[in-house]
Design a protein around this motif. Structure first.
Motif, PDB file in Angstrom:
ATOM      1  N   LEU A  91       0.931  -1.161  -0.035  1.00 50.47           N
ATOM      2  CA  LEU A  91      -0.075  -0.091   0.132  1.00 50.47           C
ATOM      3  C   LEU A  91       0.838   1.182  -0.077  1.00 50.47           C
ATOM      4  O   LEU A  91       1.841   1.355   0.837  1.00 50.47           O
ATOM      5  CB  LEU A  91      -0.904   0.088   1.292  1.00 50.47           C
ATOM      6  N   ILE A  92       0.623   2.111  -0.899  1.00 54.76           N
ATOM      7  CA  ILE A  92       1.558   3.498  -1.100  1.00 54.76           C
ATOM      8  C   ILE A  92       0.426   4.681  -0.925  1.00 54.76           C
ATOM      9  O   ILE A  92      -0.253   4.933  -1.873  1.00 54.76           O
ATOM     10  CB  ILE A  92       2.546   3.234  -2.239  1.00 54.76           C
ATOM     11  N   VAL A  93       0.923   5.328  -0.019  1.00 53.34           N
ATOM     12  CA  VAL A  93       0.400   6.755   0.045  1.00 53.34           C
ATOM     13  C   VAL A  93       1.032   7.871  -1.017  1.00 53.34           C
ATOM     14  O   VAL A  93       2.417   7.814  -0.571  1.00 53.34           O
ATOM     15  CB  VAL A  93       0.329   7.391   1.297  1.00 53.34           C
ATOM     16  N   THR A  94       0.440   8.446  -1.733  1.00 48.94           N
ATOM     17  CA  THR A  94       1.410   9.254  -2.662  1.00 48.94           C
ATOM     18  C   THR A  94       0.775  10.428  -3.020  1.00 48.94           C
ATOM     19  O   THR A  94      -0.627  10.381  -3.112  1.00 48.94           O
ATOM     20  CB  THR A  94       1.830   8.508  -3.816  1.00 48.94           C
ATOM     21  N   HIS A  95       1.156  11.851  -3.242  1.00 45.25           N
ATOM     22  CA  HIS A  95       0.770  12.985  -3.729  1.00 45.25           C
ATOM     23  C   HIS A  95       1.145  13.140  -5.161  1.00 45.25           C
ATOM     24  O   HIS A  95       0.468  13.892  -5.864  1.00 45.25           O
ATOM     25  CB  HIS A  95       1.526  14.125  -2.886  1.00 45.25           C
ATOM     26  N   ASN A  96       1.748  12.210  -5.803  1.00 42.36           N
ATOM     27  CA  ASN A  96       1.902  12.031  -7.068  1.00 42.36           C
ATOM     28  C   ASN A  96       1.098  11.334  -7.824  1.00 42.36           C
ATOM     29  O   ASN A  96       1.244  10.024  -7.816  1.00 42.36           O
ATOM     30  CB  ASN A  96       3.574  11.704  -7.220  1.00 42.36           C
ATOM     31  N   MET A  97       0.138  11.935  -8.587  1.00 40.45           N
ATOM     32  CA  MET A  97      -0.700  11.121  -9.309  1.00 40.45           C
ATOM     33  C   MET A  97      -0.121  10.095 -10.388  1.00 40.45           C
ATOM     34  O   MET A  97      -0.633   9.204 -10.557  1.00 40.45           O
ATOM     35  CB  MET A  97      -1.607  12.128 -10.068  1.00 40.45           C
ATOM     36  N   GLN A  98       0.756  10.779 -11.126  1.00 36.65           N
ATOM     37  CA  GLN A  98       1.544   9.898 -12.116  1.00 36.65           C
ATOM     38  C   GLN A  98       2.098   8.595 -11.377  1.00 36.65           C
ATOM     39  O   GLN A  98       1.906   7.686 -12.003  1.00 36.65           O
ATOM     40  CB  GLN A  98       2.440  10.823 -13.023  1.00 36.65           C
ATOM     41  N   GLN A  99       2.682   9.061 -10.331  1.00 32.17           N
ATOM     42  CA  GLN A  99       3.316   7.764  -9.452  1.00 32.17           C
ATOM     43  C   GLN A  99       2.190   6.662  -9.214  1.00 32.17           C
ATOM     44  O   GLN A  99       2.546   5.419  -9.578  1.00 32.17           O
ATOM     45  CB  GLN A  99       3.966   8.090  -8.300  1.00 32.17           C
ATOM     46  N   ALA A 100       1.047   7.050  -8.846  1.00 34.16           N
ATOM     47  CA  ALA A 100       0.162   6.085  -8.669  1.00 34.16           C
ATOM     48  C   ALA A 100      -0.364   5.449  -9.803  1.00 34.16           C
ATOM     49  O   ALA A 100      -0.593   4.089  -9.941  1.00 34.16           O
ATOM     50  CB  ALA A 100      -1.099   6.723  -7.838  1.00 34.16           C
ATOM     51  N   ALA A 101      -0.613   6.201 -11.021  1.00 36.93           N
ATOM     52  CA  ALA A 101      -0.819   5.829 -12.182  1.00 36.93           C
ATOM     53  C   ALA A 101       0.137   4.899 -12.790  1.00 36.93           C
ATOM     54  O   ALA A 101      -0.127   3.693 -13.327  1.00 36.93           O
ATOM     55  CB  ALA A 101      -1.091   6.976 -13.437  1.00 36.93           C
ATOM     56  N   ARG A 102       1.324   4.952 -12.384  1.00 37.48           N
ATOM     57  CA  ARG A 102       2.640   4.298 -13.006  1.00 37.48           C
ATOM     58  C   ARG A 102       2.512   2.796 -12.303  1.00 37.48           C
ATOM     59  O   ARG A 102       2.677   1.924 -12.786  1.00 37.48           O
ATOM     60  CB  ARG A 102       3.807   5.031 -12.880  1.00 37.48           C
ATOM     61  N   ILE A 103       2.440   2.835 -10.986  1.00 37.42           N
ATOM     62  CA  ILE A 103       2.867   1.734 -10.255  1.00 37.42           C
ATOM     63  C   ILE A 103       1.569   0.697  -9.478  1.00 37.42           C
ATOM     64  O   ILE A 103       1.510  -0.294  -9.275  1.00 37.42           O
ATOM     65  CB  ILE A 103       3.905   1.838  -9.080  1.00 37.42           C
ATOM     66  N   ALA A 104       0.405   1.502  -9.430  1.00 41.41           N
ATOM     67  CA  ALA A 104      -0.737   0.998  -8.563  1.00 41.41           C
ATOM     68  C   ALA A 104      -1.563  -0.051  -9.526  1.00 41.41           C
ATOM     69  O   ALA A 104      -1.851   0.457 -10.724  1.00 41.41           O
ATOM     70  CB  ALA A 104      -1.369   2.081  -7.925  1.00 41.41           C
ATOM     71  N   ASP A 105      -1.824  -1.021  -8.949  1.00 41.82           N
ATOM     72  CA  ASP A 105      -2.949  -1.992  -9.698  1.00 41.82           C
ATOM     73  C   ASP A 105      -4.447  -1.403  -9.484  1.00 41.82           C
ATOM     74  O   ASP A 105      -5.150  -1.254 -10.243  1.00 41.82           O
ATOM     75  CB  ASP A 105      -2.856  -3.141  -9.187  1.00 41.82           C
ATOM     76  N   LYS A 106      -4.602  -1.080  -8.198  1.00 42.73           N
ATOM     77  CA  LYS A 106      -5.729  -0.205  -7.571  1.00 42.73           C
ATOM     78  C   LYS A 106      -5.309   0.928  -6.955  1.00 42.73           C
ATOM     79  O   LYS A 106      -4.427   1.134  -6.245  1.00 42.73           O
ATOM     80  CB  LYS A 106      -6.607  -1.321  -6.863  1.00 42.73           C
ATOM     81  N   THR A 107      -6.403   1.852  -7.168  1.00 41.64           N
ATOM     82  CA  THR A 107      -6.250   3.220  -6.477  1.00 41.64           C
ATOM     83  C   THR A 107      -7.530   3.625  -5.517  1.00 41.64           C
ATOM     84  O   THR A 107      -8.703   3.432  -6.062  1.00 41.64           O
ATOM     85  CB  THR A 107      -5.970   4.242  -7.525  1.00 41.64           C
TER      86      THR A 107
END
Lengths: 250, 218
Positions: A199-215
């Motif tokens: 589980l990763i908390v991020t302020h970086n949208m692109q980071q979430a888009a790049r690495i997460a399966d679910k958001t």
């Protein structure tokens, strides 16, 4: 292997202030789940409830159910919880007086492992998993603080992995890093999901888009939308999600 | 709601660029069909020459979209608008090429007289003209309803196209000397029919912008 996490009606308070409102969500095993939302939305509090750190804060209170696999997380010993649910923080926080080796070995020593060759094996294995071994193998006994910020963060990841957790929580793990170190951490996350639930908390949208399966998108302590990352970033279902991810508020 | 000024301004600019390109393509088609009705090769040649400007506009739109993707990292509706704009520009460019194909047919027929008064082809062109208008209006208004209507309009176009081909086929069996021009006119019908298909593609892009859903309007 990673474990799934089931959250049911989770509420958290700081004193009288309710910061998480009835959160229910299933986190899949061996997947990367990103938690996004504006500052103060409760995303850090949420993951801190998943390794029972929130209750260590004075006046921190939690209600609801969290299951790790089939086990009730809040019925377990908190020390055991933090071993199986590791955490990496925003700012790299290696133990400043310890060497690189000691930083990784400390958790193992506290866990009762005394055999030196076993310790060395586990330290090497953890550093390899954190993609740091090749950079530090010749200076294991040098101070950890001499490493660069990106290396220190990977060291903290290695330290978390050393105790063989099932879940890895990351609270903005790359926000203090330069772009190259950020990408290395992201690559690492993608590799680590084979073995851990992340589980990763991020302020970086692109980071979430790049690495997460679910958001999951949090707002004012509520879970607004949770689903497949690609869908979330191409056609979010909720107008509030749309406004947040397109930078129109927050 | 807070605004993202530079992105919002750029998206507005993108929309204007597409509308300008759409208007130019529509004008090219009208001119090509007018030139066909009286077999005016000079007028047709102007349509052929004007295509460079349409192609340039497509590149400008594509460049703007690429710049926005690279610099603004668009997501959700913003991303769909940009991706759809690239597709719409490509459809308009192909429509422009088809107008040029019609114009080139007129240039090739220079010196000939028409084997029959043209009735169905201008009628078909009129329907296509309405389709282009509606496709662009659907785009501006984000109207799924108008976009979906393009499918019905395209069916009417396909119907006329079939009757044009049948009529020309009958004519050639009666008068074999007209085969060459009949073939050319049948191709003109084909080019028009293709333009109609591209107009429905624009409708599909509009539906994608609004809902994120894929659709098939032809």
């Amino acid at each position: 292997m990673g474990q799934s996490i089931t959250v049911e009606n989770l509420q958290a308070w700081y004193g009288e202030q309710l910061t998480l409102r009835e959160i229910s969500m299933d986190v899949d095993a061996n997947q990367v789940t990103a938690i996004i939302g504006p500052s103060g939305c409760g995303k850090s509090t949420f993951i801190r409830c998943l390794n029972r750190l929130h209750e260590t804060i004075p006046q921190g209170k939690v209600r609801g159910r969290v299951r790790l696999g089939t086990e009730d997380l809040y019925a377990m010993d908190p020390v055991d919880v933090r071993r199986v649910v590791g955490m990496v923080f925003q700012k790299p926080n290696p133990f400043p007086t310890m060497s690189i080796y000691e930083n990784v070995a400390i958790g193992l020593k506290l866990g009762g492992i005394r055999n030196k060759s076993e310790l060395l094996d586990r330290v090497e294995q953890s550093l390899r998993m954190a993609a740091l071994w090749d950079e530090v193998k010749d200076r294991l006994h040098k101070p950890a603080v001499a490493l660069s910020g990106g290396q220190q963060q990977r060291l903290c990841i290695a330290r978390a992995l050393a105790v063989e957790p099932e879940v890895l929580l990351m609270d903005e793990p790359a926000s203090a890093l330069d772009p190259v170190s950020t990408l290395r951490v992201e690559e690492l996350v993608l590799q680590l999901k084979e073995r851990y639930t992340i589980l990763i908390v991020t302020h970086n949208m692109q980071q979430a888009a790049r690495i997460a399966d679910k958001t999951a998108f949090f707002l004012n302590g509520e879970l607004i939308e949770y689903g497949d990352t690609t869908t979330m970033f191409t056609k979010p279902a909720d107008k509030r999600t749309e406004d947040y991810i397109t930078g129109r508020f927050g | 709601m807070q605004q993202r000024n530079s992105l919002d301004v750029a998206l507005k600019d993108l929309q204007l660029k597409l509308l300008r390109m759409g208007a130019d393509v529509q004008e090219a088609l009208r001119e090509a069909v007018e030139a066909l009705k009286v077999l005016d090769a000079t007028r047709a040649q102007k349509v052929v020459d004007g295509d460079k400007s349409v192609n340039r506009q497509e590149h400008a739109i594509e460049d703007l979209c690429i710049r926005l993707i690279a610099t603004q990292q668009p997501v959700a509706t913003d991303l769909r608008k940009i991706v759809a704009a690239m597709r719409i520009a490509a459809d308009l460019e192909r429509m422009g090429d088809n107008a040029v194909d019609i114009a080139k047919s007129v240039v090739r027929m220079n010196g000939e007289t028409l084997i029959k008064p043209l009735i169905d082809i201008p009628k078909m062109a009129g329907l296509i003209d309405t389709m282009i208008t509606n496709a662009l209006r659907a785009y501006v208004d984000n109207s799924v309803e108008l976009a979906q209507k393009l499918a019905t309009e395209d069916d009417a176009v396909d119907h006329i196209y079939r009757s044009i081909v049948e009529e020309l086929f009958t004519l050639t069996s009666e008068k074999p000397t007209v085969i060459s021009q009949a073939m050319t006119l049948a191709f003109v019908g084909r080019y028009l029919e293709r333009i109609g298909d591209h107009a429905t593609n624009i409708g599909e892009s509009v539906i994608y912008i609004v809902s994120g859903e894929r659709s098939d309007l032809n």
